[in-house]
Design a protein around this motif. Structure first.
Motif, PDB file in Angstrom:
ATOM      1  N   VAL A 154       0.843  -1.187   0.000  1.00 59.16           N
ATOM      2  CA  VAL A 154       0.000   0.000   0.000  1.00 59.16           C
ATOM      3  C   VAL A 154       0.882   1.242   0.000  1.00 59.16           C
ATOM      4  N   THR A 155       0.419   2.308  -0.628  1.00 61.53           N
ATOM      5  CA  THR A 155       1.170   3.563  -0.661  1.00 61.53           C
ATOM      6  C   THR A 155       0.693   4.487   0.446  1.00 61.53           C
ATOM      7  N   ARG A 156       1.484   5.534   0.688  1.00 55.16           N
ATOM      8  CA  ARG A 156       1.074   6.520   1.698  1.00 55.16           C
ATOM      9  C   ARG A 156      -0.234   7.193   1.294  1.00 55.16           C
ATOM     10  N   GLY A 157      -0.440   7.379  -0.014  1.00 51.26           N
ATOM     11  CA  GLY A 157      -1.684   7.991  -0.466  1.00 51.26           C
ATOM     12  C   GLY A 157      -2.891   7.150  -0.119  1.00 51.26           C
ATOM     13  N   GLN A 158      -2.774   5.841  -0.273  1.00 53.48           N
ATOM     14  CA  GLN A 158      -3.878   4.953   0.087  1.00 53.48           C
ATOM     15  C   GLN A 158      -4.167   5.018   1.580  1.00 53.48           C
ATOM     16  N   GLU A 182       9.712  -0.483   3.036  1.00 52.66           N
ATOM     17  CA  GLU A 182       9.429  -0.315   1.622  1.00 52.66           C
ATOM     18  C   GLU A 182       9.558  -1.673   0.933  1.00 52.66           C
ATOM     19  N   VAL A 183       8.557  -2.035   0.164  1.00 54.10           N
ATOM     20  CA  VAL A 183       8.547  -3.350  -0.484  1.00 54.10           C
ATOM     21  C   VAL A 183       8.503  -3.248  -2.009  1.00 54.10           C
ATOM     22  N   GLY A 184       8.559  -2.038  -2.550  1.00 53.41           N
ATOM     23  CA  GLY A 184       8.532  -1.885  -4.000  1.00 53.41           C
ATOM     24  C   GLY A 184       8.011  -0.529  -4.400  1.00 53.41           C
ATOM     25  N   GLN A 185       7.720  -0.396  -5.684  1.00 56.85           N
ATOM     26  CA  GLN A 185       7.190   0.850  -6.219  1.00 56.85           C
ATOM     27  C   GLN A 185       6.010   0.558  -7.119  1.00 56.85           C
ATOM     28  N   ASP A 186       5.073   1.500  -7.137  1.00 51.60           N
ATOM     29  CA  ASP A 186       3.957   1.377  -8.050  1.00 51.60           C
ATOM     30  C   ASP A 186       4.489   1.430  -9.485  1.00 51.60           C
ATOM     31  N   PRO A 187       4.154   0.464 -10.340  1.00 52.22           N
ATOM     32  CA  PRO A 187       4.737   0.406 -11.688  1.00 52.22           C
ATOM     33  C   PRO A 187       4.375   1.589 -12.574  1.00 52.22           C
ATOM     34  N   SER A 188       3.253   2.248 -12.311  1.00 52.71           N
ATOM     35  CA  SER A 188       2.836   3.339 -13.189  1.00 52.71           C
ATOM     36  C   SER A 188       3.285   4.712 -12.720  1.00 52.71           C
ATOM     37  N   THR A 189       3.414   4.912 -11.400  1.00 57.45           N
ATOM     38  CA  THR A 189       3.768   6.244 -10.886  1.00 57.45           C
ATOM     39  C   THR A 189       5.074   6.272 -10.119  1.00 57.45           C
ATOM     40  N   GLY A 190       5.573   5.120  -9.697  1.00 61.44           N
ATOM     41  CA  GLY A 190       6.788   5.094  -8.893  1.00 61.44           C
ATOM     42  C   GLY A 190       6.568   5.370  -7.435  1.00 61.44           C
ATOM     43  N   ALA A 191       5.301   5.473  -6.991  1.00 61.15           N
ATOM     44  CA  ALA A 191       5.018   5.696  -5.569  1.00 61.15           C
ATOM     45  C   ALA A 191       5.513   4.501  -4.753  1.00 61.15           C
ATOM     46  N   VAL A 192       6.084   4.788  -3.586  1.00 60.72           N
ATOM     47  CA  VAL A 192       6.628   3.742  -2.731  1.00 60.72           C
ATOM     48  C   VAL A 192       5.505   2.903  -2.132  1.00 60.72           C
ATOM     49  N   GLU A 237      -1.273  11.029  -5.960  1.00 57.53           N
ATOM     50  CA  GLU A 237      -0.410  10.056  -6.619  1.00 57.53           C
ATOM     51  C   GLU A 237      -0.880   9.714  -8.014  1.00 57.53           C
ATOM     52  N   GLY A 238      -1.579  10.634  -8.644  1.00 58.88           N
ATOM     53  CA  GLY A 238      -1.973  10.412 -10.021  1.00 58.88           C
ATOM     54  C   GLY A 238      -2.954   9.291 -10.211  1.00 58.88           C
ATOM     55  N   GLY A 239      -3.688   8.931  -9.181  1.00 62.03           N
ATOM     56  CA  GLY A 239      -4.708   7.888  -9.301  1.00 62.03           C
ATOM     57  C   GLY A 239      -4.146   6.489  -9.361  1.00 62.03           C
ATOM     58  N   SER A 240      -2.860   6.299  -9.071  1.00 65.65           N
ATOM     59  CA  SER A 240      -2.271   4.974  -9.217  1.00 65.65           C
ATOM     60  C   SER A 240      -2.829   3.987  -8.212  1.00 65.65           C
ATOM     61  N   ASP A 241      -3.313   4.460  -7.063  1.00 63.56           N
ATOM     62  CA  ASP A 241      -3.769   3.546  -6.034  1.00 63.56           C
ATOM     63  C   ASP A 241      -5.062   2.856  -6.405  1.00 63.56           C
ATOM     64  N   ARG A 242      -5.781   3.337  -7.398  1.00 60.77           N
ATOM     65  CA  ARG A 242      -7.028   2.683  -7.759  1.00 60.77           C
ATOM     66  C   ARG A 242      -6.787   1.296  -8.311  1.00 60.77           C
ATOM     67  N   ALA A 243      -5.546   1.050  -8.754  1.00 58.05           N
ATOM     68  CA  ALA A 243      -5.250  -0.272  -9.310  1.00 58.05           C
ATOM     69  C   ALA A 243      -4.837  -1.273  -8.256  1.00 58.05           C
ATOM     70  N   GLN A 244      -4.715  -0.825  -7.000  1.00 57.70           N
ATOM     71  CA  GLN A 244      -4.285  -1.729  -5.948  1.00 57.70           C
ATOM     72  C   GLN A 244      -5.397  -2.683  -5.552  1.00 57.70           C
TER      73      GLN A 244
END
Length: 264
Positions: A154-158, A182-192, A237-244
């Motif tokens: 999960v990102t900080r934005g979520q 930290e376990v990775g990055q969002d593939p579309s935005t790079g969010a931690v 975060e550019g809406g990247s969390d909607r894909a989580q």
């Protein structure tokens, strides 16, 4: 109880026929799976207390849970034998073999075995360690940790969307405490992306995240809560969390806090 041990007086492997020694072990005894046997094998029959005492000595210096296969490699014993020894020590510490119950116990958690103080003495141990200090996590930190545990990665934005406050400070606190990482990055935005650690599993006494208690029965309309949370992430975060992937949200009593300090 007696255990098979290696005779240290046996001739070196070069002086024996190849068919007398099993693979991975100079004495024919099976080594721990997946790990090569040490060239020098301990003769535990001639040390005080034998294999049980040797196992205790290793466990006493462990600062994290140790898998049985790693203990077997250190002692030069088959893994099944070490697992039997661990079960015997655990029963002995609980007083099940005729002795008094100890103030500590041996238990399996976090993917391995480690000696812990007995839960019944938690208050006195805590009093000794803290000595007036307050090291408990605040409600805000507990809420954030719960979101990470149930929705990871999960990102900080979520997390902010679920809790309704900025969580940068409390996430740093949880990271410093070793409970999340930290376990990775969002593939579309790079969010931690954040997730819980082995230390979190150890402190909770879990062997798997599947042991987390189910929250769904205590939640009203979980999907609508998550949809509302995800819809607020576009600006941060550019809406990247909607894909989580969706996971259970927090229970009703875990209300957002306006003070996100890590500790009280």
């Amino acid at each position: 109880m007696t255990y098979d041990t290696v005779d240290s007086s046996a001739a070196p492997s070069g002086d024996r026929d190849d068919d007398q020694a099993g693979p991975g072990s100079p004495t024919g005894s099976p080594a721990a799976p997946g790990i090569e046997a040490d060239e020098t094998t301990l003769d535990l029959a001639h040390v005080p207390g034998g294999a049980l005492a040797a196992l205790e000595a290793v466990l006493m210096v462990a600062d994290e849970p140790i898998p049985a296969v790693q203990l077997a490699t250190a002692l030069g014993l088959p893994q099944r034998e070490v697992e039997d020894l661990l079960a015997e020590l655990s029963a002995e510490y609980r007083g099940e073999l005729g002795g008094r119950p100890r103030g500590f116990e041996l238990r399996q958690a976090g993917g391995g075995w480690r000696v812990y103080s007995a839960p019944v003495f938690a208050d006195v141990v805590g009093r000794f360690l803290l000595e007036g200090q307050t090291a408990r996590l605040t409600q805000a930190a507990l809420e954030t940790l719960a979101v990470i545990a149930y929705r990871q990665p999960v990102t900080r934005g979520q997390i902010s969307a679920v809790r309704g406050v900025n969580v940068d400070g409390v996430v740093r606190t949880l990271t410093t405490r070793g409970l999340v990482a930290e376990v990775g990055q969002d593939p579309s935005t790079g969010a931690v992306l954040y997730g819980t650690t082995g230390y979190f599993m150890e402190r909770m006494g879990f062997s798997s995240l599947d042991e987390l208690p189910a929250l769904a029965p205590h939640l009203p309309d979980v999907d609508s809560i998550l949809d509302a949370a995800d819809s607020t992430l576009g600006a941060s975060e550019g809406g990247s969390d909607r894909a989580q992937p969706r996971s259970p949200a927090l229970p009703d009593d875990a209300r957002p806090s306006t003070n996100d300090e890590g500790t009280s």
